[in-house]
Write a protein that holds these residues in place. Structure first.
Motif, mmCIF file in Angstrom:
data_model
loop_
_atom_site.group_PDB
_atom_site.id
_atom_site.type_symbol
_atom_site.label_atom_id
_atom_site.label_comp_id
_atom_site.label_asym_id
_atom_site.label_seq_id
_atom_site.Cartn_x
_atom_site.Cartn_y
_atom_site.Cartn_z
ATOM 1 N N MET A 1 39.810 29.301 29.304
ATOM 2 C CA MET A 1 39.761 30.502 30.469
ATOM 3 C C MET A 1 38.317 31.066 30.369
ATOM 4 O O MET A 1 38.260 30.832 29.615
ATOM 5 C CB MET A 1 41.152 31.779 29.555
ATOM 6 N N GLU A 2 38.394 31.438 31.625
ATOM 7 C CA GLU A 2 37.454 31.944 32.417
ATOM 8 C C GLU A 2 37.151 32.836 31.491
ATOM 9 O O GLU A 2 37.137 34.295 31.260
ATOM 10 C CB GLU A 2 37.245 32.259 34.023
ATOM 11 N N LYS A 3 35.841 33.540 31.061
ATOM 12 C CA LYS A 3 34.905 34.305 30.672
ATOM 13 C C LYS A 3 34.781 35.620 31.905
ATOM 14 O O LYS A 3 34.519 35.045 33.521
ATOM 15 C CB LYS A 3 33.299 34.340 30.217
ATOM 16 N N PHE A 4 34.932 36.969 31.556
ATOM 17 C CA PHE A 4 35.189 37.802 32.674
ATOM 18 C C PHE A 4 33.785 37.826 33.672
ATOM 19 O O PHE A 4 33.544 37.678 35.268
ATOM 20 C CB PHE A 4 34.946 39.325 31.844
ATOM 21 N N GLN A 5 32.591 38.438 32.635
ATOM 22 C CA GLN A 5 31.715 37.626 33.959
ATOM 23 C C GLN A 5 31.333 36.844 34.707
ATOM 24 O O GLN A 5 30.508 36.554 35.397
ATOM 25 C CB GLN A 5 29.953 37.787 32.434
ATOM 26 N N ASP A 6 32.277 35.113 33.686
ATOM 27 C CA ASP A 6 31.780 34.253 35.220
ATOM 28 C C ASP A 6 32.360 34.735 36.178
ATOM 29 O O ASP A 6 32.267 34.722 37.636
ATOM 30 C CB ASP A 6 32.155 33.168 34.282
ATOM 31 N N ILE A 7 33.346 35.324 35.685
ATOM 32 C CA ILE A 7 34.542 35.931 37.834
ATOM 33 C C ILE A 7 33.588 36.997 37.937
ATOM 34 O O ILE A 7 34.089 37.102 39.368
ATOM 35 C CB ILE A 7 36.101 36.610 36.670
ATOM 36 N N ASN B 1 52.146 57.734 29.639
ATOM 37 C CA ASN B 1 52.210 58.010 28.460
ATOM 38 C C ASN B 1 52.412 56.080 28.272
ATOM 39 O O ASN B 1 52.317 56.482 27.276
ATOM 40 C CB ASN B 1 52.832 58.569 26.963
ATOM 41 N N TRP B 2 52.930 55.886 29.127
ATOM 42 C CA TRP B 2 53.574 54.047 29.158
ATOM 43 C C TRP B 2 51.679 53.542 29.006
ATOM 44 O O TRP B 2 50.644 53.194 29.882
ATOM 45 C CB TRP B 2 53.683 53.493 30.017
ATOM 46 N N PRO B 3 51.937 52.805 27.940
ATOM 47 C CA PRO B 3 50.970 52.198 27.857
ATOM 48 C C PRO B 3 50.611 50.998 28.285
ATOM 49 O O PRO B 3 51.299 49.886 28.520
ATOM 50 C CB PRO B 3 50.938 51.600 25.677
ATOM 51 N N THR B 4 49.005 50.887 29.100
ATOM 52 C CA THR B 4 48.457 49.782 30.031
ATOM 53 C C THR B 4 48.584 48.332 29.105
ATOM 54 O O THR B 4 49.150 47.281 30.082
ATOM 55 C CB THR B 4 47.049 50.206 30.207
ATOM 56 N N GLY B 5 48.650 47.865 27.864
ATOM 57 C CA GLY B 5 48.781 47.051 27.424
ATOM 58 C C GLY B 5 49.854 46.199 27.515
ATOM 59 O O GLY B 5 50.138 45.215 27.065
ATOM 60 N N ASP B 6 51.336 47.021 28.121
ATOM 61 C CA ASP B 6 52.252 46.580 28.178
ATOM 62 C C ASP B 6 53.009 47.141 29.769
ATOM 63 O O ASP B 6 53.609 47.130 29.450
ATOM 64 C CB ASP B 6 53.399 46.945 27.275
ATOM 65 N N ILE B 7 51.479 47.161 30.685
ATOM 66 C CA ILE B 7 52.799 47.590 31.620
ATOM 67 C C ILE B 7 53.285 46.342 32.094
ATOM 68 O O ILE B 7 54.243 47.303 33.051
ATOM 69 C CB ILE B 7 51.595 47.453 32.455
ATOM 70 N N ILE B 8 53.811 45.512 32.280
ATOM 71 C CA ILE B 8 54.870 44.472 32.393
ATOM 72 C C ILE B 8 55.858 45.303 31.898
ATOM 73 O O ILE B 8 57.280 44.936 32.365
ATOM 74 C CB ILE B 8 54.838 43.111 32.379
ATOM 75 N N ALA C 1 48.763 39.018 28.874
ATOM 76 C CA ALA C 1 47.498 38.648 28.023
ATOM 77 C C ALA C 1 46.280 38.227 28.356
ATOM 78 O O ALA C 1 45.314 38.433 27.866
ATOM 79 C CB ALA C 1 48.433 37.733 27.158
ATOM 80 N N PHE C 2 46.829 37.852 29.502
ATOM 81 C CA PHE C 2 45.755 37.760 30.450
ATOM 82 C C PHE C 2 43.791 38.651 30.457
ATOM 83 O O PHE C 2 43.257 38.561 30.227
ATOM 84 C CB PHE C 2 45.312 37.146 31.794
ATOM 85 N N PHE C 3 45.113 39.541 30.946
ATOM 86 C CA PHE C 3 44.197 41.105 31.819
ATOM 87 C C PHE C 3 43.846 41.814 30.523
ATOM 88 O O PHE C 3 43.105 42.727 30.763
ATOM 89 C CB PHE C 3 45.297 40.664 32.204
ATOM 90 N N ASN C 4 44.808 41.934 29.624
ATOM 91 C CA ASN C 4 44.529 42.228 28.257
ATOM 92 C C ASN C 4 42.442 41.143 27.576
ATOM 93 O O ASN C 4 41.944 42.201 26.528
ATOM 94 C CB ASN C 4 45.622 41.868 27.217
ATOM 95 N N GLU C 5 42.541 40.065 27.698
ATOM 96 C CA GLU C 5 41.873 39.386 27.026
ATOM 97 C C GLU C 5 40.752 40.612 28.081
ATOM 98 O O GLU C 5 39.766 40.214 27.810
ATOM 99 C CB GLU C 5 41.852 37.943 27.054
ATOM 100 N N LEU C 6 40.342 39.949 28.961
ATOM 101 C CA LEU C 6 40.348 40.794 30.081
ATOM 102 C C LEU C 6 38.933 41.721 30.028
ATOM 103 O O LEU C 6 37.877 41.923 30.125
ATOM 104 C CB LEU C 6 40.196 40.379 31.958
ATOM 105 N N GLN C 7 40.140 42.755 29.383
ATOM 106 C CA GLN C 7 40.048 44.255 29.386
ATOM 107 C C GLN C 7 39.280 44.591 28.036
ATOM 108 O O GLN C 7 38.323 44.995 28.066
ATOM 109 C CB GLN C 7 41.586 44.989 29.102
ATOM 110 N N GLN C 8 39.643 43.596 27.574
ATOM 111 C CA GLN C 8 38.806 43.677 25.759
ATOM 112 C C GLN C 8 37.140 43.273 26.518
ATOM 113 O O GLN C 8 36.189 43.296 25.581
ATOM 114 C CB GLN C 8 39.473 43.072 24.882
ATOM 115 N N GLN C 9 36.631 42.134 27.276
ATOM 116 C CA GLN C 9 35.252 41.838 27.114
ATOM 117 C C GLN C 9 34.918 42.422 28.526
ATOM 118 O O GLN C 9 33.527 42.746 27.980
ATOM 119 C CB GLN C 9 35.733 40.214 28.118
ATOM 120 N N SER C 10 35.576 43.310 29.013
ATOM 121 C CA SER C 10 34.704 43.889 30.179
ATOM 122 C C SER C 10 34.466 45.440 30.493
ATOM 123 O O SER C 10 33.893 46.421 30.065
ATOM 124 C CB SER C 10 35.390 43.574 31.581
ATOM 125 N N GLY C 11 35.648 46.170 29.294
ATOM 126 C CA GLY C 11 35.565 47.860 29.072
ATOM 127 C C GLY C 11 36.259 48.025 30.390
ATOM 128 O O GLY C 11 36.477 49.502 30.527
#
Length: 233
Positions: free
Chosen positions: A1-7, A129-136, A197-207
């Motif tokens: 998976m690409e790192k956020f900074q590369d994207i 109030n719905w958590p964005t970590g489970d937006i799906i 899961a991919f977007f959650n990981e990018l969110q952890q990397q980038s904030g």
């Protein structure tokens, strides 16, 4: 998976630099801001996106003042009292796009919003109030309980009113497939879970918000040109 900074760096290069890219990013509303939205606003935006689906958006937007007149500014309170025979009459009004199947979604989604508001204080509070970590999960809820809110319709309505969400636009989908994050059907549970899961990981990397990440991914690939967004992200 690409790192956020590369994207991010690729998106910035394609858009003419970091400053240009940052100008193209827009923040979602804060939770407290979302809670202040009227439930009528949600009904209106759901209806707008339903009618825009499969149609030229400009046509729907040009007739929107007529929609608001015909459906009482999408007042949930008023529409709850509308008898079925009046709906049929409104569906033939020349001020709107006369698609009876889509018009039928209005009372259905009115009752959904009313029932959720009765349980959660307001529909806006439920959404906020719905958590964005489970937006799906929210996408799935709207698809199950609403009318014609599956696919991209529900997510696009959420984005339009400020709920933080990524979108599975064509550019985003192409990125996810090219990097083997998803395969098979776009709307399958497997694909949606992998995308989340991919977007959650990018969110952890980038904030950053899901919205910003979705835009950055779209800008990092595809046919969009410097400073121009050609497809929703």
């Amino acid at each position: 998976m690409e790192k956020f900074q590369d994207i991010y760096q690729r998106a910035a290069q394609r858009k003419g630099g970091t400053a240009m890219l940052e100008q193209l990013l827009h923040a979602p509303l804060a939770t407290e801001q979302l809670k202040c939205l009227s439930d009528d606003a949600w009904l209106e935006e759901f209806t707008r996106k339903i009618f825009q689906s499969g149609f030229y958006w400009s046509v729907i937007n040009n007739k929107w003042a007529g929609f608001r007149e015909v459906f009482w500014d999408f007042s949930v309170e008023k529409l709850l009292m509308m008898p079925p025979d009046m709906l049929e009459q409104k569906a033939t009004d020349e001020r709107i796009v006369r698609n009876f199947k889509k018009v039928q979604t209005i009372p259905h989604n009115t009752y959904m919003i009313h029932d959720i508001a009765a349980e959660h204080g307001s529909f806006s509070q439920f959404i906020a109030n719905w958590p964005t970590g489970d937006i799906i999960g929210l996408w799935a809820y709207l698809k199950k309980h609403g009318a014609r809110l599956g696919g991209n319709t529900g997510p696009y309505a959420l984005r339009a009113l400020g709920k933080d969400t990524f979108l599975l636009s064509r550019d985003v989908e192409n990125y996810l497939r090219a990097h083997k994050i998803i395969d098979g059907g776009l709307q399958t549970k497997k694909s949606l879970t992998a995308a989340q899961a991919f977007f959650n990981e990018l969110q952890q990397q980038s904030g950053l918000s899901l919205q910003a990440l979705s835009l950055i991914i779209a800008y990092s690939v595809g046919d969009n040109r410097v400073g121009i967004q050609t497809t929703p992200a």
